[in-house]
Structures are given as C-alpha cells and as structure tokens.
Design a protein around this motif. Structure first.
Motif, PDB file in Angstrom:
ATOM      1  N   GLN A  32       0.843  -1.209   0.000  1.00  0.00           N
ATOM      2  CA  GLN A  32       0.000   0.000   0.000  1.00  0.00           C
ATOM      3  C   GLN A  32       0.877   1.257   0.000  1.00  0.00           C
ATOM      4  O   GLN A  32       0.603   2.220  -0.740  1.00  0.00           O
ATOM      5  CB  GLN A  32      -0.906  -0.009   1.225  1.00  0.00           C
ATOM      6  CG  GLN A  32      -1.864   1.173   1.304  1.00  0.00           C
ATOM      7  CD  GLN A  32      -2.691   1.139   2.575  1.00  0.00           C
ATOM      8  OE1 GLN A  32      -2.291   0.564   3.571  1.00  0.00           O
ATOM      9  NE2 GLN A  32      -3.860   1.757   2.540  1.00  0.00           N
ATOM     10  N   GLU A  33       1.929   1.239   0.791  1.00  0.00           N
ATOM     11  CA  GLU A  33       2.849   2.377   0.853  1.00  0.00           C
ATOM     12  C   GLU A  33       3.553   2.578  -0.488  1.00  0.00           C
ATOM     13  O   GLU A  33       3.724   3.711  -0.952  1.00  0.00           O
ATOM     14  CB  GLU A  33       3.887   2.124   1.958  1.00  0.00           C
ATOM     15  CG  GLU A  33       4.823   3.288   2.209  1.00  0.00           C
ATOM     16  CD  GLU A  33       5.789   3.009   3.342  1.00  0.00           C
ATOM     17  OE1 GLU A  33       6.935   3.515   3.277  1.00  0.00           O
ATOM     18  OE2 GLU A  33       5.416   2.290   4.285  1.00  0.00           O
ATOM     19  N   ASP A  45      -7.141  -2.144  -3.623  1.00  0.00           N
ATOM     20  CA  ASP A  45      -8.173  -3.139  -3.917  1.00  0.00           C
ATOM     21  C   ASP A  45      -8.343  -3.392  -5.417  1.00  0.00           C
ATOM     22  O   ASP A  45      -8.675  -4.500  -5.828  1.00  0.00           O
ATOM     23  CB  ASP A  45      -9.519  -2.713  -3.321  1.00  0.00           C
ATOM     24  CG  ASP A  45      -9.500  -2.751  -1.799  1.00  0.00           C
ATOM     25  OD1 ASP A  45      -8.435  -3.061  -1.237  1.00  0.00           O
ATOM     26  OD2 ASP A  45     -10.544  -2.463  -1.175  1.00  0.00           O
ATOM     27  N   ASN A  46      -8.139  -2.373  -6.237  1.00  0.00           N
ATOM     28  CA  ASN A  46      -8.351  -2.529  -7.685  1.00  0.00           C
ATOM     29  C   ASN A  46      -7.077  -2.279  -8.486  1.00  0.00           C
ATOM     30  O   ASN A  46      -7.120  -1.772  -9.608  1.00  0.00           O
ATOM     31  CB  ASN A  46      -9.463  -1.580  -8.155  1.00  0.00           C
ATOM     32  CG  ASN A  46     -10.822  -1.991  -7.607  1.00  0.00           C
ATOM     33  OD1 ASN A  46     -11.328  -3.054  -7.945  1.00  0.00           O
ATOM     34  ND2 ASN A  46     -11.390  -1.152  -6.747  1.00  0.00           N
ATOM     35  N   SER A  75       0.913 -13.097   0.310  1.00  0.00           N
ATOM     36  CA  SER A  75       0.013 -12.288   1.138  1.00  0.00           C
ATOM     37  C   SER A  75      -0.978 -11.529   0.266  1.00  0.00           C
ATOM     38  O   SER A  75      -2.172 -11.453   0.570  1.00  0.00           O
ATOM     39  CB  SER A  75       0.817 -11.302   2.000  1.00  0.00           C
ATOM     40  OG  SER A  75       1.645 -11.981   2.920  1.00  0.00           O
ATOM     41  N   LEU A  76      -0.472 -10.970  -0.841  1.00  0.00           N
ATOM     42  CA  LEU A  76      -1.354 -10.267  -1.781  1.00  0.00           C
ATOM     43  C   LEU A  76      -2.376 -11.224  -2.395  1.00  0.00           C
ATOM     44  O   LEU A  76      -3.557 -10.890  -2.525  1.00  0.00           O
ATOM     45  CB  LEU A  76      -0.531  -9.625  -2.906  1.00  0.00           C
ATOM     46  CG  LEU A  76       0.234  -8.329  -2.613  1.00  0.00           C
ATOM     47  CD1 LEU A  76       0.805  -7.768  -3.910  1.00  0.00           C
ATOM     48  CD2 LEU A  76      -0.645  -7.300  -1.939  1.00  0.00           C
ATOM     49  N   LYS A  77      -1.919 -12.419  -2.773  1.00  0.00           N
ATOM     50  CA  LYS A  77      -2.826 -13.417  -3.357  1.00  0.00           C
ATOM     51  C   LYS A  77      -3.978 -13.733  -2.415  1.00  0.00           C
ATOM     52  O   LYS A  77      -5.145 -13.806  -2.826  1.00  0.00           O
ATOM     53  CB  LYS A  77      -2.047 -14.706  -3.665  1.00  0.00           C
ATOM     54  CG  LYS A  77      -1.394 -14.745  -5.025  1.00  0.00           C
ATOM     55  CD  LYS A  77      -0.842 -16.140  -5.292  1.00  0.00           C
ATOM     56  CE  LYS A  77      -0.304 -16.229  -6.708  1.00  0.00           C
ATOM     57  NZ  LYS A  77       0.211 -17.581  -7.019  1.00  0.00           N
ATOM     58  N   ALA A  78      -3.628 -13.944  -1.149  1.00  0.00           N
ATOM     59  CA  ALA A  78      -4.653 -14.260  -0.154  1.00  0.00           C
ATOM     60  C   ALA A  78      -5.644 -13.112  -0.011  1.00  0.00           C
ATOM     61  O   ALA A  78      -6.862 -13.332   0.119  1.00  0.00           O
ATOM     62  CB  ALA A  78      -3.995 -14.562   1.186  1.00  0.00           C
ATOM     63  N   LYS A  81      -7.940 -12.954  -3.169  1.00  0.00           N
ATOM     64  CA  LYS A  81      -8.893 -14.060  -3.142  1.00  0.00           C
ATOM     65  C   LYS A  81     -10.031 -13.759  -2.159  1.00  0.00           C
ATOM     66  O   LYS A  81     -11.188 -14.103  -2.393  1.00  0.00           O
ATOM     67  CB  LYS A  81      -8.187 -15.362  -2.757  1.00  0.00           C
ATOM     68  CG  LYS A  81      -7.393 -15.984  -3.897  1.00  0.00           C
ATOM     69  CD  LYS A  81      -6.797 -17.327  -3.494  1.00  0.00           C
ATOM     70  CE  LYS A  81      -6.040 -17.949  -4.659  1.00  0.00           C
ATOM     71  NZ  LYS A  81      -5.419 -19.249  -4.283  1.00  0.00           N
ATOM     72  N   PHE A  82      -9.665 -13.114  -1.048  1.00  0.00           N
ATOM     73  CA  PHE A  82     -10.669 -12.693  -0.067  1.00  0.00           C
ATOM     74  C   PHE A  82     -11.627 -11.684  -0.706  1.00  0.00           C
ATOM     75  O   PHE A  82     -12.853 -11.766  -0.524  1.00  0.00           O
ATOM     76  CB  PHE A  82      -9.978 -12.082   1.149  1.00  0.00           C
ATOM     77  CG  PHE A  82     -10.907 -11.438   2.135  1.00  0.00           C
ATOM     78  CD1 PHE A  82     -11.651 -12.205   3.023  1.00  0.00           C
ATOM     79  CD2 PHE A  82     -11.044 -10.045   2.176  1.00  0.00           C
ATOM     80  CE1 PHE A  82     -12.514 -11.616   3.928  1.00  0.00           C
ATOM     81  CE2 PHE A  82     -11.905  -9.441   3.084  1.00  0.00           C
ATOM     82  CZ  PHE A  82     -12.640 -10.233   3.974  1.00  0.00           C
ATOM     83  N   LEU A  83     -11.082 -10.733  -1.484  1.00  0.00           N
ATOM     84  CA  LEU A  83     -11.913  -9.728  -2.148  1.00  0.00           C
ATOM     85  C   LEU A  83     -12.826 -10.380  -3.188  1.00  0.00           C
ATOM     86  O   LEU A  83     -13.960  -9.932  -3.398  1.00  0.00           O
ATOM     87  CB  LEU A  83     -11.026  -8.671  -2.824  1.00  0.00           C
ATOM     88  CG  LEU A  83     -10.208  -7.773  -1.894  1.00  0.00           C
ATOM     89  CD1 LEU A  83      -9.420  -6.740  -2.707  1.00  0.00           C
ATOM     90  CD2 LEU A  83     -11.089  -7.069  -0.868  1.00  0.00           C
ATOM     91  N   GLN A  84     -12.332 -11.445  -3.844  1.00  0.00           N
ATOM     92  CA  GLN A  84     -13.174 -12.192  -4.781  1.00  0.00           C
ATOM     93  C   GLN A  84     -14.355 -12.844  -4.066  1.00  0.00           C
ATOM     94  O   GLN A  84     -15.496 -12.770  -4.527  1.00  0.00           O
ATOM     95  CB  GLN A  84     -12.345 -13.268  -5.489  1.00  0.00           C
ATOM     96  CG  GLN A  84     -11.568 -12.794  -6.703  1.00  0.00           C
ATOM     97  CD  GLN A  84     -10.883 -13.946  -7.409  1.00  0.00           C
ATOM     98  OE1 GLN A  84     -10.094 -14.680  -6.815  1.00  0.00           O
ATOM     99  NE2 GLN A  84     -11.198 -14.119  -8.686  1.00  0.00           N
ATOM    100  N   ARG A  85     -14.061 -13.487  -2.937  1.00  0.00           N
ATOM    101  CA  ARG A  85     -15.108 -14.192  -2.194  1.00  0.00           C
ATOM    102  C   ARG A  85     -16.171 -13.242  -1.661  1.00  0.00           C
ATOM    103  O   ARG A  85     -17.333 -13.599  -1.553  1.00  0.00           O
ATOM    104  CB  ARG A  85     -14.491 -14.992  -1.035  1.00  0.00           C
ATOM    105  CG  ARG A  85     -13.863 -16.298  -1.457  1.00  0.00           C
ATOM    106  CD  ARG A  85     -13.605 -17.192  -0.256  1.00  0.00           C
ATOM    107  NE  ARG A  85     -12.642 -16.604   0.663  1.00  0.00           N
ATOM    108  CZ  ARG A  85     -11.331 -16.798   0.592  1.00  0.00           C
ATOM    109  NH1 ARG A  85     -10.825 -17.552  -0.367  1.00  0.00           N
ATOM    110  NH2 ARG A  85     -10.526 -16.246   1.466  1.00  0.00           N
TER     111      ARG A  85
END
Length: 297
Positions: A32-33, A45-46, A75-78, A81-85
């Motif tokens: 993010q930084e 997020d996008n 960590s980014l992948k996880a 995937k959370f945002l997809q769910r």
C-alpha cells in the motif's frame, strides 16, 4: 478498502496466530505504501498486475530475496482471493502470476554429539532460569514442537500420569506427544522453582520469564543461542533447528515418516519430507562404509 476486514478474517475465521496475521498485515501495508508513493494510489483493492510487477522489480533492486518476495506476493494473493469471495472484485490481478524461482534451503541440524553436550555437559545454574532453560531445550529437542507451541503450553497440558503433553498447533489443531521420563524429572524440578517466584502474572502457562510473565518468542531464541554458542559452530541456531534436529534424528534411527509427520503436526506428508535430506545423507554414509563393493575396508 477491505484490509481491516481481511485481517479480522485471518484472525477470527482462519485462526491464524498473531505472528502470522501481523506478517500478512505488514506485507499488505508495505505494498500500500509503495502504491501511494510511486503511483499516488493508496487503495490497493483494484490495482492491476503491472503495478504489482513493478513492486516486485523494486523489491528485487533492493536485494530482497526471492523467498521473501514470494512470501509477500502470497500475502497479496490471499487478500485478492478474499476480495473475490466477498464480491469486491471479479478477477484477482495475480491470476497468471508465477512465483519466482528459489534455491533449495537446506537447514543443518545439530548433531547427536552437540545435543548431548548441551543437555548433559553444560552446567546450568541451579535456579529458576537454569531449570527453565534446560527444560526448554530438552522439550524442543524431544518433542519437535514449534516455538509458538512451546510458549503457549499450559500447566493442564502436561499429563504426568499418561506420559504425554498436549500441544495446540497451527489453526488450533491439537495433538498429543509422548514424553520421556527425563522430561518428567526436568519438569518437576522446574515447576518447584517456578512456584517459588515472588510474583506470577500468567500462572496458567508453563514457561515464564523471571518476572512471572508468559514467555515470549525472542527470549526462547536467545536461550537457544546462549547455550548452543558454546558447543556448536553452526551459523544458524534457533528453535526451528531443534525441530529439524528432532525429525532428522528420528528418521536416522529408522522412524516411520508418517509417525514423524504426526509428531510434528504437519497436515501433509510433503511438509515432513523436507527433513529426509539429512537422513538420506546418513544412509549414503552407511552404504558407502558397509557395502562390499564400496571399496571401503
């Protein structure tokens, strides 16, 4: 941004340890930084893959190891995937990403001689800290438990009558590990000194600092280094090397791989197989010294 919800998800639903959750959080905050400073975009997020790729290049230019970079991307992948769910995004930007190649990491266990020196030849102080330190080294070597599992052991987990100790592993998965008579003796000696501490803050936990508080991870690491520095020239001396030593020594003595897997608390046999490297080396040595065609007399 859903970062706060993701962190809560890891902690409450996935039951990850605070150490693991903090690692995920730091990786995401670092990204993010980077996005904020390089692209003036604090909302990750996008983000598209080209930006993630530029972060990977930036990390590589700072001599960050491929292993560390892969962990950060995991960590980014996880997160995505959370945002997809949760319906926040349709497709993860890491859908076609391939992990960076890594050289195989071989950790060298302590030898039986080094373990015997630490547990039988060193003169531990005859006080609370001396008894505690010896018991910690003994338990890590004789059970193969993780450092986090050790510091979270509670008085009720130690079953003297059954000769077992209950361990709460990753994702709150319990396992029962058998203990030796020597373990029971060292435990009794330690508890007697522990109960004489002036003030105990966290009474339910077995291992405490001298101030009576629950043991913390860096203290365990310092204890291992303190005693092994006197007997071993190995560069890496850590609680995990004792876990590695436990598994290697059992396999060298003919222990079944599945049994070692259960003792270590691994969810898959593949995780345990990394410990077979040194066992194979030992078998090669025996083969070369014993086979009639080896040329050895």
């Amino acid at each position: 941004m859903a970062l706060t919800e993701f962190i809560s998800y890891l902690s409450l639903e996935k039951n990850y340890s605070s150490h693991t959750v903090n690692a995920y959080k730091k990786d995401l905050q670092d990204f993010q930084e980077f996005c904020s400073e390089r692209y003036e975009e604090p909302n990750i997020d996008n983000i598209g893959y080209p930006i993630i790729r530029s972060w990977i290049v930036s990390l590589s230019e700072k001599d960050t190891s491929n292993r560390t970079i892969n962990r950060k991307i995991a960590s980014l992948k996880a997160y995505y995937k959370f945002l997809q769910r949760t319906g926040e995004i349709g497709v993860t930007p890491l859908a076609k990403h391939k992990a960076l190649k890594m050289s195989k990491k071989i950790e060298i266990p302590f030898s039986e001689q080094e373990m015997n020196l630490v547990l039988s030849s060193i003169a531990y102080s005859d006080d609370f800290e001396g008894s505690r330190d010896k018991l910690i080294i003994h338990i890590l070597y004789c059970t193969g438990m993780r450092r986090a599992e050790l510091i979270n052991l509670k008085i009720n987990d130690f079953d003297d009558a059954a000769n077992t100790i209950k361990v709460l592993g990753k994702r709150n998965k319990e396992r029962i590990i058998p203990i030796l008579n020597e373990t029971k003796q060292l435990y009794a000696e330690y508890i007697a000194k522990r109960n004489n501490l002036e003030k105990i803050q966290d009474f339910e936990y077995i291992f405490l600092s001298k101030s009576g508080n629950k043991m913390y991870e860096t203290l365990v690491y310092r204890i291992i280094n303190k005693y092994f520095n006197d007997v071993s020239a190995k560069v890496k001396k850590s609680p995990h090397i004792l876990r590695h030593t436990f598994a290697t020594h059992l396999l060298n003595k003919g222990a079944d791989l599945n049994s070692v897997k259960e003792l270590l608390g691994h969810s898959s046999l593949a995780s345990t197989q990394v410990y077979t490297h040194n066992s194979i080396a030992e078998l090669k040595k025996v083969h070369m010294s014993s086979h009639p065609r080896s040329g050895k007399k």
